[in-house]
Write a protein that holds these residues in place. Structure first.
Motif, PDB file in Angstrom:
ATOM      1  N   GLN A  37       1.047 -17.557   8.118  1.00  0.00           N
ATOM      2  CA  GLN A  37       0.318 -17.534   6.845  1.00  0.00           C
ATOM      3  C   GLN A  37       0.758 -16.327   6.005  1.00  0.00           C
ATOM      4  OE1 GLN A  37      -3.930 -16.944   7.301  1.00  0.00           O
ATOM      5  NE2 GLN A  37      -4.348 -18.501   5.745  1.00  0.00           N
ATOM      6  N   GLY A  38       0.882 -16.562   4.688  1.00  0.00           N
ATOM      7  CA  GLY A  38       1.413 -15.501   3.835  1.00  0.00           C
ATOM      8  C   GLY A  38       0.367 -14.496   3.404  1.00  0.00           C
ATOM      9  N   TYR A 124       2.613 -27.060  -1.594  1.00  0.00           N
ATOM     10  CA  TYR A 124       1.415 -26.443  -1.009  1.00  0.00           C
ATOM     11  C   TYR A 124       0.501 -27.582  -0.568  1.00  0.00           C
ATOM     12  CZ  TYR A 124      -2.693 -23.405  -0.749  1.00  0.00           C
ATOM     13  OH  TYR A 124      -3.803 -22.715  -0.333  1.00  0.00           O
ATOM     14  N   ASN A 173       6.988 -22.027  -3.043  1.00  0.00           N
ATOM     15  CA  ASN A 173       6.575 -21.794  -1.657  1.00  0.00           C
ATOM     16  C   ASN A 173       6.713 -23.142  -0.950  1.00  0.00           C
ATOM     17  OD1 ASN A 173       5.267 -21.025   0.696  1.00  0.00           O
ATOM     18  ND2 ASN A 173       3.224 -21.032  -0.198  1.00  0.00           N
ATOM     19  N   ARG A 367       9.464 -21.034   8.211  1.00  0.00           N
ATOM     20  CA  ARG A 367       9.221 -20.004   7.200  1.00  0.00           C
ATOM     21  C   ARG A 367       8.617 -18.775   7.867  1.00  0.00           C
ATOM     22  NH1 ARG A 367       4.253 -20.320   3.025  1.00  0.00           N
ATOM     23  NH2 ARG A 367       3.381 -19.064   4.719  1.00  0.00           N
TER      24      ARG A 367
HETATM   25  N1  GLN Z   1      -0.339 -19.605   0.208  1.00  0.00           N
HETATM   26  C1  GLN Z   1      -0.461 -19.162   1.572  1.00  0.00           C
HETATM   27  C2  GLN Z   1       0.823 -19.382   2.328  1.00  0.00           C
HETATM   28  O1  GLN Z   1       1.669 -20.083   1.851  1.00  0.00           O
HETATM   29  C3  GLN Z   1      -1.549 -19.856   2.320  1.00  0.00           C
HETATM   30  C4  GLN Z   1      -2.847 -19.947   1.605  1.00  0.00           C
HETATM   31  C5  GLN Z   1      -3.925 -20.430   2.533  1.00  0.00           C
HETATM   32  O2  GLN Z   1      -3.824 -20.315   3.743  1.00  0.00           O
HETATM   33  N2  GLN Z   1      -4.913 -21.026   1.959  1.00  0.00           N
HETATM   34  O3  GLN Z   1       0.986 -18.900   3.396  1.00  0.00           O
END
Ligand code: GLN
Length: 392
Positions: A37-38, A124, A173, A367
């Protein structure tokens, strides 16, 4: 209770936990290093923490205006004027509880039953379920690694008389790639020609390492009246848990966005809104310093992975690097690798195939999030290198 089960909306009945939440859960359970997770695991910008602490003590902790504090909406417009030469009016802006809420509000405001919505893949994971829940029909247009270029001809073939909305995540992303000026111009041309609204998820707009100023699809000819621009303080300042995001749209679209938001969350925590307003007005040097830190973490992870034999894909933005497993000599699909790496190597990653809904989907890319302290990145590389050696 089979009767009650039948009441659950089928879309939610079929959904699993998000891949991000699941991998973070596995990392917590196993004690693995979490490059899944980012989120940054580095100290947050001190001036924003101070601003939030001050606001908690000295400013209101009661409901702010539903659309957001006027001071924050002004600061958002000032920020875009300064950094992207984009002219927005505070009345066009609605503050949300993170970009995920903005995405939900935009889809609810703009998608009606039967509408077709173009979704590029990878995407996403919130997009498609939200479109379906609004009664819309997601139409997939796949982007292929390593460039993840926008296939404009394929896109045009996917547009029908029922297509109403196109969703664009730029920078993208999980790829970390950025649409070129020519691609954005092509997307704008198609939106105008086919009377589409663009929902532009630009949360990574200020996490770019290519020294090119971000340009919104909204800024292209004919797009200002037909775009929703979504941004996120979580990404700009590396404060993902604050969940302060926003969306902007002109005229009736902007009003509809505000109406959708008012019955989703109504408003977001005012002390954090005050702090973000202060942060957006701070000198660019603060953002530059933060980005320099992320850039050096990015180089460190890339160099470490490459010297351990991993093939890292080209990347210009986001907190992520992607690794091609097949090119790295690893005969495992991404889902298997991610499952095994978190348990056996002690490193959590995100399998990119999880962000494709339809085939063709690449199955050999994982990733990794690099916004971590150097020692954590070094240890992760050492673990992945040992895992790779043991698996090839
Ligand atoms: N945007 C984040 C990601 O790509 C994750 C967001 C989330 O977990 N809701 O890691």
């Amino acid at each position: 209770m089979p009767g009650l089960m039948m009441r659950i909306n089928l879309i939610y009945a079929a959904l699993e936990r998000t891949v991000f939440d699941r991998m973070s859960g596995l990392a917590r359970e196993t004690g693995a290093i979490n490059l899944g997770q980012g989120y940054p695991d580095t100290p947050p910008p001190e001036p924003l923490i101070e601003a939030a602490a001050r606001a908690l003590r000295d400013r209101s902790n009661q409901y702010p205006p539903g659309a957001g504090l006027p001071q924050l909406r002004e600061a958002i417009c000032g920020y875009y004027a300064r950094r992207q030469e984009l002219s927005l009016d505070p009345d066009q802006v609605t503050v949300t509880s993170g970009a995920t809420e903005a995405i939900a509000a935009a889809v609810l405001a703009l998608v009606s039953p039967g509408d077709e919505v173009i979704l590029f893949q990878p995407a996403y994971d919130a997009y498609a379920p939200m479109v379906r829940r609004a009664g819309g029909v997601p139409v997939s247009v796949p982007l292929a690694p390593p460039e993840f270029a926008y296939p404009l001809e394929m896109l045009e073939r996917a547009i029908t008389s029922r297509t109403r909305v196109l969703m664009l995540n730029d920078p993208l992303n999980p790829a970390g790639t950025v649409a070129s000026e020519a691609e954005l111009a092509g997307l704008a041309r198609l939106c105008v020609a086919h009377d589409l609204v663009a929902i532009c998820d630009e949360v990574w707009e200020d996490v770019r390492f290519d020294r090119i100023a971000h340009r919104s699809l909204m800024a292209f000819p004919g797009m200002s009246a037909r775009s929703v621009k979504i941004g996120s303080a979580g990404k700009i300042f590396g404060l993902t848990g604050w969940k302060i995001g926003w969306m902007a749209g002109a005229g009736a679209i902007g009003t509809a966005l505000a109406r959708a938001h008012q019955f989703l969350t109504f408003a977001s925590a005012p002390p954090l809104q005050w702090a973000v307003a202060e942060g957006l007005a701070m000198p660019d040097a603060m953002l530059d310093a933060q980005r320099a830190g992320w850039a050096s973490a990015r180089s460190r992870l890339q160099a470490g992975l490459e010297s351990a034999g991993f093939a890292v894909l080209p990347n210009a933005a986001t907190w992520f690097l992607c690794v091609d497993l097949a090119q790295s000599g690893i005969a495992m699909d991404d889902a298997t690798f991610a499952e095994r790496a978190v348990r056996e190597a002690g490193v959590a990653t995100i399998p990119v195939s999880a962000l494709y809904e339809t085939s063709p989907r690449p199955t050999s890319i994982v990733r990794l999030c690099f916004t971590k302290p150097d020692a954590v990145l070094d240890e992760a590389v050492a673990r992945l290198a040992a895992f790779r050696a043991g698996s090839t």
